[in-house]
Design a protein around this motif. Sequence first.
Motif, PDB file in Angstrom:
ATOM      1  N   LEU A   9      85.566  56.895  42.058  1.00 61.89           N
ATOM      2  CA  LEU A   9      86.308  55.937  41.242  1.00 61.89           C
ATOM      3  C   LEU A   9      86.176  54.574  41.906  1.00 61.89           C
ATOM      4  CD1 LEU A   9      88.278  55.162  38.962  1.00 61.89           C
ATOM      5  CD2 LEU A   9      90.159  55.815  40.469  1.00 61.89           C
ATOM      6  N   TYR A  10      85.528  53.640  41.218  1.00 70.55           N
ATOM      7  CA  TYR A  10      85.288  52.310  41.766  1.00 70.55           C
ATOM      8  C   TYR A  10      85.940  51.250  40.873  1.00 70.55           C
ATOM      9  CZ  TYR A  10      81.753  54.465  44.743  1.00 70.55           C
ATOM     10  OH  TYR A  10      81.109  55.253  45.665  1.00 70.55           O
ATOM     11  N   THR A  11      86.565  50.279  41.517  1.00 70.73           N
ATOM     12  CA  THR A  11      87.142  49.124  40.824  1.00 70.73           C
ATOM     13  C   THR A  11      86.490  47.881  41.402  1.00 70.73           C
ATOM     14  OG1 THR A  11      89.244  50.285  40.485  1.00 70.73           O
ATOM     15  CG2 THR A  11      89.254  47.896  40.231  1.00 70.73           C
ATOM     16  N   ALA A  12      85.566  47.302  40.636  1.00 70.75           N
ATOM     17  CA  ALA A  12      84.757  46.184  41.120  1.00 70.75           C
ATOM     18  C   ALA A  12      85.231  44.882  40.496  1.00 70.75           C
ATOM     19  CB  ALA A  12      83.285  46.413  40.798  1.00 70.75           C
ATOM     20  N   TYR A  13      85.108  43.815  41.283  1.00 69.03           N
ATOM     21  CA  TYR A  13      85.396  42.488  40.752  1.00 69.03           C
ATOM     22  C   TYR A  13      84.289  42.088  39.781  1.00 69.03           C
ATOM     23  CZ  TYR A  13      88.515  42.405  44.785  1.00 69.03           C
ATOM     24  OH  TYR A  13      89.472  42.711  45.696  1.00 69.03           O
ATOM     25  N   CYS A  14      84.694  41.424  38.710  1.00 67.66           N
ATOM     26  CA  CYS A  14      83.749  41.107  37.643  1.00 67.66           C
ATOM     27  C   CYS A  14      83.978  39.666  37.188  1.00 67.66           C
ATOM     28  CB  CYS A  14      83.925  42.081  36.476  1.00 67.66           C
ATOM     29  SG  CYS A  14      82.620  41.982  35.242  1.00 67.66           S
ATOM     30  N   ASP A  15      82.907  38.902  37.112  1.00 70.84           N
ATOM     31  CA  ASP A  15      82.983  37.524  36.627  1.00 70.84           C
ATOM     32  C   ASP A  15      82.896  37.550  35.107  1.00 70.84           C
ATOM     33  OD1 ASP A  15      83.026  34.811  36.371  1.00 70.84           O
ATOM     34  OD2 ASP A  15      80.972  34.486  37.073  1.00 70.84           O
ATOM     35  N   LEU A  16      84.045  37.464  34.456  1.00 71.03           N
ATOM     36  CA  LEU A  16      84.104  37.621  33.007  1.00 71.03           C
ATOM     37  C   LEU A  16      83.768  36.307  32.306  1.00 71.03           C
ATOM     38  CD1 LEU A  16      87.372  39.736  32.678  1.00 71.03           C
ATOM     39  CD2 LEU A  16      85.020  40.538  32.809  1.00 71.03           C
ATOM     40  N   ASN A  17      83.080  36.440  31.186  1.00 73.07           N
ATOM     41  CA  ASN A  17      82.783  35.301  30.316  1.00 73.07           C
ATOM     42  C   ASN A  17      83.418  35.579  28.959  1.00 73.07           C
ATOM     43  OD1 ASN A  17      81.780  33.153  28.900  1.00 73.07           O
ATOM     44  ND2 ASN A  17      79.623  33.637  29.224  1.00 73.07           N
ATOM     45  N   MET A  18      84.579  34.950  28.720  1.00 78.77           N
ATOM     46  CA  MET A  18      85.353  35.222  27.514  1.00 78.77           C
ATOM     47  C   MET A  18      85.079  34.220  26.395  1.00 78.77           C
ATOM     48  SD  MET A  18      87.045  37.839  28.598  1.00 78.77           S
ATOM     49  CE  MET A  18      88.289  38.041  27.336  1.00 78.77           C
ATOM     50  N   LEU A  19      83.961  33.487  26.490  1.00 77.97           N
ATOM     51  CA  LEU A  19      83.701  32.429  25.513  1.00 77.97           C
ATOM     52  C   LEU A  19      83.584  32.984  24.101  1.00 77.97           C
ATOM     53  CD1 LEU A  19      83.112  29.385  25.232  1.00 77.97           C
ATOM     54  CD2 LEU A  19      80.681  29.929  25.451  1.00 77.97           C
ATOM     55  N   ASN A  20      82.935  34.114  23.943  1.00 77.88           N
ATOM     56  CA  ASN A  20      82.721  34.680  22.599  1.00 77.88           C
ATOM     57  C   ASN A  20      83.724  35.775  22.254  1.00 77.88           C
ATOM     58  OD1 ASN A  20      80.455  33.061  22.114  1.00 77.88           O
ATOM     59  ND2 ASN A  20      79.142  34.474  23.237  1.00 77.88           N
ATOM     60  N   TRP A  21      84.833  35.829  22.961  1.00 76.56           N
ATOM     61  CA  TRP A  21      85.856  36.825  22.637  1.00 76.56           C
ATOM     62  C   TRP A  21      86.312  36.649  21.190  1.00 76.56           C
ATOM     63  CZ3 TRP A  21      90.939  36.753  20.984  1.00 76.56           C
ATOM     64  CH2 TRP A  21      91.665  37.924  21.169  1.00 76.56           C
ATOM     65  N   PRO A  22      86.509  37.748  20.416  1.00 75.76           N
ATOM     66  CA  PRO A  22      86.463  39.178  20.793  1.00 75.76           C
ATOM     67  C   PRO A  22      85.114  39.847  20.565  1.00 75.76           C
ATOM     68  CG  PRO A  22      87.416  38.977  18.641  1.00 75.76           C
ATOM     69  CD  PRO A  22      87.065  37.566  19.076  1.00 75.76           C
ATOM     70  N   HIS A  23      84.051  39.075  20.338  1.00 78.57           N
ATOM     71  CA  HIS A  23      82.714  39.658  20.173  1.00 78.57           C
ATOM     72  C   HIS A  23      81.899  39.404  21.437  1.00 78.57           C
ATOM     73  CE1 HIS A  23      83.424  40.377  15.885  1.00 78.57           C
ATOM     74  NE2 HIS A  23      83.931  39.174  15.821  1.00 78.57           N
ATOM     75  N   ASP A  24      82.494  39.640  22.582  1.00 78.49           N
ATOM     76  CA  ASP A  24      81.867  39.281  23.842  1.00 78.49           C
ATOM     77  C   ASP A  24      81.123  40.459  24.459  1.00 78.49           C
ATOM     78  OD1 ASP A  24      84.367  40.461  24.042  1.00 78.49           O
ATOM     79  OD2 ASP A  24      84.656  39.805  26.091  1.00 78.49           O
ATOM     80  N   LYS A  25      80.203  40.106  25.345  1.00 75.97           N
ATOM     81  CA  LYS A  25      79.497  41.068  26.192  1.00 75.97           C
ATOM     82  C   LYS A  25      79.750  40.673  27.636  1.00 75.97           C
ATOM     83  CE  LYS A  25      75.682  42.213  23.045  1.00 75.97           C
ATOM     84  NZ  LYS A  25      74.202  42.210  22.884  1.00 75.97           N
ATOM     85  N   GLN A  26      80.153  41.646  28.429  1.00 70.89           N
ATOM     86  CA  GLN A  26      80.468  41.390  29.827  1.00 70.89           C
ATOM     87  C   GLN A  26      79.426  42.064  30.723  1.00 70.89           C
ATOM     88  OE1 GLN A  26      82.628  39.221  30.497  1.00 70.89           O
ATOM     89  NE2 GLN A  26      83.664  39.112  28.520  1.00 70.89           N
ATOM     90  N   THR A  27      78.970  41.326  31.719  1.00 71.84           N
ATOM     91  CA  THR A  27      78.008  41.830  32.692  1.00 71.84           C
ATOM     92  C   THR A  27      78.711  41.988  34.028  1.00 71.84           C
ATOM     93  OG1 THR A  27      76.178  40.727  31.548  1.00 71.84           O
ATOM     94  CG2 THR A  27      75.809  41.430  33.823  1.00 71.84           C
ATOM     95  N   CYS A  28      78.824  43.225  34.484  1.00 73.67           N
ATOM     96  CA  CYS A  28      79.501  43.531  35.749  1.00 73.67           C
ATOM     97  C   CYS A  28      78.542  44.274  36.675  1.00 73.67           C
ATOM     98  CB  CYS A  28      80.758  44.369  35.513  1.00 73.67           C
ATOM     99  SG  CYS A  28      82.008  43.533  34.496  1.00 73.67           S
ATOM    100  N   LYS A  29      78.746  44.086  37.976  1.00 74.64           N
ATOM    101  CA  LYS A  29      77.867  44.689  38.969  1.00 74.64           C
ATOM    102  C   LYS A  29      78.661  45.561  39.929  1.00 74.64           C
ATOM    103  CE  LYS A  29      74.496  40.922  38.860  1.00 74.64           C
ATOM    104  NZ  LYS A  29      73.770  39.913  39.672  1.00 74.64           N
ATOM    105  N   LEU A  30      78.030  46.679  40.321  1.00 76.33           N
ATOM    106  CA  LEU A  30      78.569  47.575  41.349  1.00 76.33           C
ATOM    107  C   LEU A  30      77.608  47.552  42.530  1.00 76.33           C
ATOM    108  CD1 LEU A  30      79.583  50.644  39.156  1.00 76.33           C
ATOM    109  CD2 LEU A  30      81.135  49.022  40.218  1.00 76.33           C
ATOM    110  N   LYS A  31      78.075  47.050  43.662  1.00 75.51           N
ATOM    111  CA  LYS A  31      77.262  47.000  44.873  1.00 75.51           C
ATOM    112  C   LYS A  31      77.700  48.134  45.790  1.00 75.51           C
ATOM    113  CE  LYS A  31      76.706  41.983  44.520  1.00 75.51           C
ATOM    114  NZ  LYS A  31      76.886  40.665  45.191  1.00 75.51           N
TER     115      LYS A  31
END
Length: 476
Positions: free
Chosen positions: A200-222
């Motif tokens: 179970l991993y909880t990673a920090y994510c740089d969210l881009n909410m500009l197109n909310w609610p039709h947004d796509k979020q790119t998150c990384k797990l290192k």
Amino acid sequence: MEPRPCAKPRAELSSLSDSERQALILDIAPKTPPVPTMTTTSKINPPISGPGLLRVLMGILLMVSASVPGATSDPDPKKANVKASDRLHAGLFLNYDSDVQPQFQGSPTNVSLGMVINYIDIDELNGKMTTHCWLNIRWRDEQRVWQPSEYDNITEITLRSSEVWTPQITLFNGDEGGLLADTKVTLTHDGHFRRMPPALYTAYCDLNMLNWPHDKQTCKLKIGSWGLKVILPDNSTGKDTSLDHDDLVQSPEWEIVDSRAEFVSQDYNGYMEYTLVAKRRSSMYTAVIYTPASCIVILALSAFWLPPHMGGEKIMINGLLIIVIAAFLMYFAQLLPVLSNNTPLVVHFYSTTLLFLSVSTIIEVLVLYLATAKHKRRLPEALRKLLHGNLGTWLLLSQFSTTGGAETEKTKEMDEHLYESPEEQDATSPLGINCAEVPGSKANQFDWALLATAVDRIFFVFFSLAFLVLAICCAV
């Protein structure tokens, strides 16, 4: 005492039964003489020597040999009762140190890492992505090999993770490195170790909410291990990738549309970087956000078509719409994170509409003043000509410039704005007056009311274009 016959040789003793052996021991053992009565002339018996000592030693030897299992018979492997798995485990991990990384071909063994994702969720307020997954960790130890034929064809054994060396896998860009379950480790006969713990991993994510609610979020797990400079992607899933999400449990709000994995090397350690692209399921927001927005725009524009003397009703409509928009903005503030440079376009739309309605309210106050105030000055002649000319035609004002009584009923609603004294009013509607022939006070009030209506129509066109441009700019 007569000497007893010598003891039987050891080869013959092995063929005797237990009862015969015990009888022989009793026969060989020296008889204990009775204890003499203590007198002043008692003598001390001399120690045993000669044939008696030999008989005592033979008895002790028989007793020891009888107490050791298998000492009196030939060894039999079938009666040893030692499992092949126990012999294998003892042979593999003799002098094994679980704190030292295994070697392979003279260098520290490489670790391969794969991931199977089960579920994801994104917390927009805190900017975190929670991932439930299975890890596939593999490494090799060239000294932990065996021939299955020598150990009852055992090709794989299961070990506790505390018994062997395991890489300490952790999350570099998250809370406390994540949670990793303590699971078993499997070892094959060719020296390959494999461990598949749930994580179970909880990673920090740089969210881009500009197109909310039709947004796509790119998150990384290192994900990596401190001290390991090389981590190889594990492609044992059969999909030519170390990241698999085909068995993903569908989230009610998110779905993975793209993913990739790559190794990143640093000075002291390396890690696998798993990139996930998640798309929001936004069907519900169409009814919650976009339908009310459309109704607000329609009501705001329809207020410009009300008669100019109904300024109170116009202001009330705008006031109600302002309250509704303020409620939506408060809802967005509770639902969305406070972002410095990625404010959602939907929030921009509602806040700009609130500004438009505020300006529209000011315009309606001006229109109400033009339509209802008692003007002593006449409208400038050039402006009158525009209102009664082509501009009035384009603004649909020609219906108010009537000369006959038949058209009086169609424009009767514009008569209510005139603040004339009762003695100045007659049975003829002021809208039925030909303004060019009767330049009286009623004709003057008519011209100002016509100007108020023209202002409404002009700003209707202006706000229609403004809302159209706003909708295009904020389209997502």
